[in-house]
Write an enzyme that holds these catalytic residues in place. Structure first.
Site, PDB file in Angstrom:
ATOM      1  N   GLU A   1       0.858  -1.189   0.000  1.00 37.80           N
ATOM      2  CA  GLU A   1       0.000   0.000   0.000  1.00 37.80           C
ATOM      3  C   GLU A   1       0.893   1.238   0.000  1.00 37.80           C
ATOM      4  O   GLU A   1       2.052   1.180   0.409  1.00 37.80           O
ATOM      5  CB  GLU A   1      -0.955   0.005   1.194  1.00 37.80           C
ATOM      6  CG  GLU A   1      -0.306   0.125   2.540  1.00 37.80           C
ATOM      7  CD  GLU A   1      -1.297   0.073   3.694  1.00 37.80           C
ATOM      8  OE1 GLU A   1      -2.457  -0.334   3.492  1.00 37.80           O
ATOM      9  OE2 GLU A   1      -0.900   0.451   4.810  1.00 37.80           O
TER      10      GLU A   1
ATOM     11  N   GLU B   1      -4.602  -0.490  -3.573  1.00 44.58           N
ATOM     12  CA  GLU B   1      -4.728   0.716  -4.382  1.00 44.58           C
ATOM     13  C   GLU B   1      -5.904   0.630  -5.356  1.00 44.58           C
ATOM     14  O   GLU B   1      -6.121  -0.402  -5.991  1.00 44.58           O
ATOM     15  CB  GLU B   1      -3.430   0.921  -5.161  1.00 44.58           C
ATOM     16  CG  GLU B   1      -3.426   2.126  -6.061  1.00 44.58           C
ATOM     17  CD  GLU B   1      -2.060   2.304  -6.688  1.00 44.58           C
ATOM     18  OE1 GLU B   1      -1.197   2.925  -6.050  1.00 44.58           O
ATOM     19  OE2 GLU B   1      -1.863   1.804  -7.811  1.00 44.58           O
TER      20      GLU B   1
ATOM     21  N   GLU C   1       9.942  17.649 -12.041  1.00 47.58           N
ATOM     22  CA  GLU C   1      11.403  17.539 -12.105  1.00 47.58           C
ATOM     23  C   GLU C   1      11.926  16.115 -11.879  1.00 47.58           C
ATOM     24  O   GLU C   1      13.045  15.801 -12.248  1.00 47.58           O
ATOM     25  CB  GLU C   1      12.068  18.503 -11.111  1.00 47.58           C
ATOM     26  CG  GLU C   1      11.749  18.240  -9.649  1.00 47.58           C
ATOM     27  CD  GLU C   1      10.402  18.796  -9.191  1.00 47.58           C
ATOM     28  OE1 GLU C   1       9.978  18.419  -8.089  1.00 47.58           O
ATOM     29  OE2 GLU C   1       9.773  19.568  -9.922  1.00 47.58           O
TER      30      GLU C   1
ATOM     31  N   GLU D   1      -2.313  16.716 -12.593  1.00 46.89           N
ATOM     32  CA  GLU D   1      -1.483  15.718 -13.289  1.00 46.89           C
ATOM     33  C   GLU D   1      -1.572  15.874 -14.807  1.00 46.89           C
ATOM     34  O   GLU D   1      -0.567  15.754 -15.504  1.00 46.89           O
ATOM     35  CB  GLU D   1      -1.878  14.300 -12.870  1.00 46.89           C
ATOM     36  CG  GLU D   1      -1.476  13.945 -11.463  1.00 46.89           C
ATOM     37  CD  GLU D   1       0.030  13.780 -11.265  1.00 46.89           C
ATOM     38  OE1 GLU D   1       0.780  13.679 -12.266  1.00 46.89           O
ATOM     39  OE2 GLU D   1       0.456  13.748 -10.097  1.00 46.89           O
TER      40      GLU D   1
ATOM     41  N   GLU E   1       1.844  16.653 -16.861  1.00 49.32           N
ATOM     42  CA  GLU E   1       2.383  15.643 -17.772  1.00 49.32           C
ATOM     43  C   GLU E   1       2.220  15.979 -19.244  1.00 49.32           C
ATOM     44  O   GLU E   1       3.004  15.511 -20.068  1.00 49.32           O
ATOM     45  CB  GLU E   1       1.772  14.277 -17.466  1.00 49.32           C
ATOM     46  CG  GLU E   1       2.197  13.762 -16.099  1.00 49.32           C
ATOM     47  CD  GLU E   1       1.764  12.341 -15.816  1.00 49.32           C
ATOM     48  OE1 GLU E   1       1.111  11.709 -16.677  1.00 49.32           O
ATOM     49  OE2 GLU E   1       2.087  11.860 -14.715  1.00 49.32           O
TER      50      GLU E   1
ATOM     51  N   GLU F   1      10.521  13.422 -13.256  1.00 52.18           N
ATOM     52  CA  GLU F   1      10.019  12.561 -14.326  1.00 52.18           C
ATOM     53  C   GLU F   1      10.673  12.898 -15.663  1.00 52.18           C
ATOM     54  O   GLU F   1      11.051  14.031 -15.915  1.00 52.18           O
ATOM     55  CB  GLU F   1       8.499  12.712 -14.456  1.00 52.18           C
ATOM     56  CG  GLU F   1       7.748  12.293 -13.203  1.00 52.18           C
ATOM     57  CD  GLU F   1       6.280  12.665 -13.242  1.00 52.18           C
ATOM     58  OE1 GLU F   1       5.458  11.758 -13.002  1.00 52.18           O
ATOM     59  OE2 GLU F   1       5.963  13.840 -13.495  1.00 52.18           O
TER      60      GLU F   1
END
Length: 173
Positions: free
Chosen positions: A24, A110, A130, A83, A87, A132
């Protein structure tokens, strides 16, 4: 039943409940996955190297909600908008929750909440935060199947959430 922590790292812990062991997340309050299609009918995909599988993986934009102090208490829809922008560089005027699903019920507790993002506007060139190294793709919806097969033939893994997201999108729109 007794819940025992077997091991804990910075981001993940291993837990035992009865005879079952699973993973988890330590800090996140949820996981979001965004099916984003532009007005030109182009699906937004991201690609990045994933150390657990040792390959580049083609994915829908996705991420964690509430995983840092800056985002404590963050709603899932807020995380999805953040996100998507981080991205892909796109913002969405319309965001619709499509459902919440187990990601791998035998391995982790999850769940992933899918959102459809529409009325998109390109606001910048992104590629993740930063930490990724993300490559963005915009694929014509009429060509997605062929494109994914070609990516897989070129040693890319396709995240199963891509197919789930496409199914949800097509059943809704």
């Amino acid at each position: 039943m007794t819940r025992d922590i077997i091991a804990e790292g910075k981001h993940i812990r291993l837990v035992r409940v009865g005879k079952w062991e699973f993973a988890e997340r330590c800090q996140a309050s949820g996981v979001v996955c965004i099916v984003a299609v532009t007005d030109e009918n182009r699906l937004l995909l991201v690609e990045q190297f994933r150390p657990p599988v040792g390959k580049r993986v083609v994915e829908l934009p996705a991420g964690l909600a509430g995983d840092t102090r800056d985002f404590e208490g963050e709603l899932l829809a807020q995380a999805a908008k953040r996100e998507l922008c981080e991205e892909t560089g796109y913002t969405a005027e319309s965001l619709v929750e499509l459902g919440t699903f187990a990601s791998s019920a035998g391995l982790t507790n999850e769940t992933v909440t899918f959102f459809a993002a529409r009325l998109l506007k390109k606001t910048g060139d992104r590629g993740g935060d930063e930490s990724e190294d993300i490559t963005d793709h915009e694929i014509d919806m009429d060509d997605v199947d062929r494109w994914l097969k070609k990516a897989a033939a070129n040693d890319r893994l396709i995240d199963a959430r891509v197919y789930t997201g496409l199914y949800l999108w097509k059943s809704m729109f």
